[in-house]
Design an enzyme around this catalytic site. Structure first.
Site, PDB file in Angstrom:
ATOM      1  N   SER A 161      -9.097 -10.109  21.820  1.00 31.12           N
ATOM      2  CA  SER A 161      -8.214 -10.321  22.983  1.00 31.12           C
ATOM      3  C   SER A 161      -7.998 -11.828  23.111  1.00 31.12           C
ATOM      4  O   SER A 161      -8.790 -12.613  22.564  1.00 31.12           O
ATOM      5  CB  SER A 161      -8.932  -9.788  24.226  1.00 31.12           C
ATOM      6  OG  SER A 161      -8.377 -10.341  25.395  1.00 31.12           O
ATOM      7  N   TYR A 167     -15.845  -8.473  30.131  1.00 30.33           N
ATOM      8  CA  TYR A 167     -14.809  -8.192  29.123  1.00 30.33           C
ATOM      9  C   TYR A 167     -14.600  -9.409  28.233  1.00 30.33           C
ATOM     10  O   TYR A 167     -14.646  -9.310  27.006  1.00 30.33           O
ATOM     11  CB  TYR A 167     -13.504  -7.801  29.824  1.00 30.33           C
ATOM     12  CG  TYR A 167     -12.374  -7.473  28.867  1.00 30.33           C
ATOM     13  CD1 TYR A 167     -12.288  -6.213  28.284  1.00 30.33           C
ATOM     14  CD2 TYR A 167     -11.404  -8.417  28.542  1.00 30.33           C
ATOM     15  CE1 TYR A 167     -11.253  -5.907  27.402  1.00 30.33           C
ATOM     16  CE2 TYR A 167     -10.375  -8.122  27.668  1.00 30.33           C
ATOM     17  CZ  TYR A 167     -10.299  -6.860  27.100  1.00 30.33           C
ATOM     18  OH  TYR A 167      -9.277  -6.557  26.224  1.00 30.33           O
TER      19      TYR A 167
HETATM   20  P1  NAP Z   1      -6.563   1.898  26.713  1.00 24.89           P
HETATM   21  O1  NAP Z   1      -5.146   2.346  26.769  1.00 24.89           O
HETATM   22  O2  NAP Z   1      -7.337   1.796  27.973  1.00 24.89           O
HETATM   23  O3  NAP Z   1      -7.334   2.853  25.683  1.00 24.89           O
HETATM   24  C1  NAP Z   1      -8.686   2.637  25.415  1.00 24.89           C
HETATM   25  C2  NAP Z   1      -9.243   3.740  24.578  1.00 24.89           C
HETATM   26  O4  NAP Z   1     -10.670   3.536  24.462  1.00 24.89           O
HETATM   27  C3  NAP Z   1      -9.027   5.123  25.202  1.00 24.89           C
HETATM   28  O5  NAP Z   1      -8.615   6.026  24.217  1.00 24.89           O
HETATM   29  C4  NAP Z   1     -10.405   5.464  25.732  1.00 24.89           C
HETATM   30  O6  NAP Z   1     -10.720   6.834  25.717  1.00 24.89           O
HETATM   31  C5  NAP Z   1     -11.329   4.739  24.768  1.00 24.89           C
HETATM   32  N1  NAP Z   1     -12.619   4.523  25.436  1.00 24.89           N
HETATM   33  C6  NAP Z   1     -12.851   3.798  26.563  1.00 24.89           C
HETATM   34  N2  NAP Z   1     -14.127   3.913  26.926  1.00 24.89           N
HETATM   35  C7  NAP Z   1     -14.725   4.721  26.016  1.00 24.89           C
HETATM   36  C8  NAP Z   1     -16.038   5.233  25.884  1.00 24.89           C
HETATM   37  N3  NAP Z   1     -16.985   4.962  26.778  1.00 24.89           N
HETATM   38  N4  NAP Z   1     -16.329   6.023  24.845  1.00 24.89           N
HETATM   39  C9  NAP Z   1     -15.352   6.349  23.965  1.00 24.89           C
HETATM   40  N5  NAP Z   1     -14.077   5.916  24.042  1.00 24.89           N
HETATM   41  C10 NAP Z   1     -13.767   5.111  25.067  1.00 24.89           C
HETATM   42  O7  NAP Z   1      -6.696   0.472  26.009  1.00 24.89           O
HETATM   43  P2  NAP Z   1      -5.690  -0.340  25.064  1.00 24.89           P
HETATM   44  O8  NAP Z   1      -4.922  -1.248  25.923  1.00 24.89           O
HETATM   45  O9  NAP Z   1      -5.003   0.575  24.132  1.00 24.89           O
HETATM   46  O10 NAP Z   1      -6.740  -1.284  24.286  1.00 24.89           O
HETATM   47  C11 NAP Z   1      -7.187  -1.031  22.961  1.00 24.89           C
HETATM   48  C12 NAP Z   1      -7.990  -2.245  22.519  1.00 24.89           C
HETATM   49  O11 NAP Z   1      -7.161  -3.402  22.531  1.00 24.89           O
HETATM   50  C13 NAP Z   1      -9.181  -2.539  23.430  1.00 24.89           C
HETATM   51  O12 NAP Z   1     -10.283  -2.929  22.653  1.00 24.89           O
HETATM   52  C14 NAP Z   1      -8.661  -3.688  24.276  1.00 24.89           C
HETATM   53  O13 NAP Z   1      -9.734  -4.501  24.742  1.00 24.89           O
HETATM   54  C15 NAP Z   1      -7.765  -4.418  23.317  1.00 24.89           C
HETATM   55  N6  NAP Z   1      -6.717  -5.224  23.967  1.00 24.89           N
HETATM   56  C16 NAP Z   1      -5.711  -4.643  24.669  1.00 24.89           C
HETATM   57  C17 NAP Z   1      -4.733  -5.448  25.268  1.00 24.89           C
HETATM   58  C18 NAP Z   1      -3.574  -4.859  26.047  1.00 24.89           C
HETATM   59  O14 NAP Z   1      -2.746  -5.624  26.566  1.00 24.89           O
HETATM   60  N7  NAP Z   1      -3.443  -3.563  26.158  1.00 24.89           N
HETATM   61  C19 NAP Z   1      -4.795  -6.844  25.128  1.00 24.89           C
HETATM   62  C20 NAP Z   1      -5.848  -7.404  24.426  1.00 24.89           C
HETATM   63  C21 NAP Z   1      -6.794  -6.590  23.828  1.00 24.89           C
HETATM   64  P3  NAP Z   1     -10.118   7.836  26.809  1.00 24.89           P
HETATM   65  O15 NAP Z   1      -8.704   7.996  26.387  1.00 24.89           O
HETATM   66  O16 NAP Z   1     -10.920   9.063  26.634  1.00 24.89           O
HETATM   67  O17 NAP Z   1     -10.279   7.168  28.132  1.00 24.89           O
END
Ligand code: NAP
Length: 248
Positions: free
Chosen positions: A155, A168
Site C-alpha cells: 500500500s 494497517y
Molecule cells: P476488500 O475489497 O476489502 O477485500 C479483501 C478481501 O480479503 C476479501 O475477500 C476478504 O474476505 C478477505 N479477508 C479479509 N479478512 C480476512 C480474513 N480474516 N480471513 C480471510 N480472508 C479475509 O479489499 P481490497 O481493497 O480488494 O484490498 C486487497 C488488498 O489490496 C489488501 O491487501 C489491501 O490492503 C490492498 N490495498 C488496497 C487498496 C485499495 O484502494 N482498495 C489500496 C492499497 C492496498 P471476505 O470477502 O470474506 O470479507
C-alpha cells in the site's frame, strides 16, 4: 516499464496453479477471474464460503480451468488449520506456481495512543502473520514449480508509515520488509518474491477508509490486472525483491 500498459499473452498462466487469498471480492476477485482467463487453475481462498462459490461459478461459466476453493479465517487460523490447507494443496495439486497474498483488513483509522489492542492483533494476523506462515509452509510446494511467483499486497502507507493509519500502515511496512527478506534469503532460483501496491482502487476497503470519496472517481480492480498478471507470469522472471505500483 509501465506495468499498467503490459499486454499479456492470452495463455500467460496456462497450466499454472495459483493460490489467491481474499478472492471473495475486490482486487482478489478480479485477480482470480483474470488469472483463470489467462489459463491458470486458481485456488480461491477467503473467509466467506458463499462468496467463493459465486466466483467459482463465474469462472466455470467463462470456460476457464476449473478452480478450487479453500476457505480459512485468517484472523484466528491455528497451525493445524494452516497445515490442513497445505496438505489439501499438496494432495490435490502436488505443487504451487504462485501465491497472491491479497487478503487484508483496514483496522481502525485512529491514533496509536487510542488504538484498540484487539483490532491491532486482528490486522497483524491477517495482513502480516498469514502471508508469512503461508509462504513458509507452502515453500516445499513452490519449490516443485518450474518457476514460482510470490506476490505480497502492499500500500502507499506501506512505503512510508503514515499517521492515523495505525496497525494497517505498520503491517504493510512490515510486509514490504518481509518481501525483501524472503527475496534476499531465497536459495531457490525458481522462486521470486515481489510486492504490489494497487493504489487507490474502487473496493469496499477503500470506501471504508475514505467514506466521503466518490467510488466512481477511482479505477476498478479489473483495470489493475495488467500489473497483477505481469508479476504472476513468466515475463517477470528475474525480478526479485521489488515493489511495484499497479497504476504506474
Ligand atoms: P476488500 O475489497 O476489502 O477485500 C479483501 C478481501 O480479503 C476479501 O475477500 C476478504 O474476505 C478477505 N479477508 C479479509 N479478512 C480476512 C480474513 N480474516 N480471513 C480471510 N480472508 C479475509 O479489499 P481490497 O481493497 O480488494 O484490498 C486487497 C488488498 O489490496 C489488501 O491487501 C489491501 O490492503 C490492498 N490495498 C488496497 C487498496 C485499495 O484502494 N482498495 C489500496 C492499497 C492496498 P471476505 O470477502 O470474506 O470479507
Amino acid at each position: 516499464m509501465k506495468y499498467s500498459e503490459y499486454q499479456p499473452r492470452t495463455d500467460l498462466l496456462k497450466d499454472k496453479i495459483i493460490l489467491i487469498t481474499g478472492a471473495g471480492e475486490g482486487i482478489g476477485r478480479a485477480a482470480a477471474i483474470s488469472y483463470a482467463l489467462h489459463g491458470a487453475t486458481v485456488v480461491l481462498h477467503g473467509r466467506t464460503l458463499n462468496k467463493l462459490e459465486v466466483i467459482y461459478d463465474e469462472i466455470e461459466s467463462l470456460g476457464a480451468p476449473q478452480p478450487a476453493i479453500l476457505p480459512l479465517q485468517l484472523s484466528t487460523a491455528s497451525s493445524r488449520e494452516y497445515e490442513h490447507l497445505v496438505d489439501t494443496l499438496e494432495h490435490q495439486f502436488g505443487r504451487l506456481d504462485g501465491i497472491l497474498h491479497n487478503a487484508g483488513i483496514l483496522g481502525d483509522r485512529v491514533a496509536l495512543a487510542d488504538y484498540p489492542v484487539d483490532v491491532w492483533d486482528e490486522v497483524m494476523a491477517v495482513n502480516l502473520r498469514a502471508p508469512f506462515i503461508l509462504t513458509q509452509t507452502l515453500l516445499p510446494l513452490l519449490q516443485k514449480s518450474q518457476s514460482a511467483s510470490v506476490v505480497f499486497a502492499s500500500s502507499g502507507v506501506g512505503r512510508e508509515a503514515r499517521a492515523m493509519w495505525g496497525a494497517y500502515s505498520i503491517s504493510k511496512v512490515a510486509v514490504e520488509a518481509m518481501n525483501k527478506i524472503f527475496a534476499s534469503e531465497n536459495s531457490f532460483a525458481n522462486i521470486r518474491y515481489n510486492c504490489i501496491n494497487p493504489g487507490a482502487t474502487r473496493t469496499a476497503m477503500r470506501a471504508k477508509a475514505f467514506p466521503q470519496e466518490d467510488p466512481l472517481s477511482l479505477p476498478t480492480p479489473e483495470s489493475l490486472m495488467p500489473a497483477y498478471l505481469y508479476l504472476m507470469g513468466e515475463d517477470s522472471i528475474g525480478m526479485n525483491g521489488q515493489s511495484i505500483n499497479a497504476q504506474d
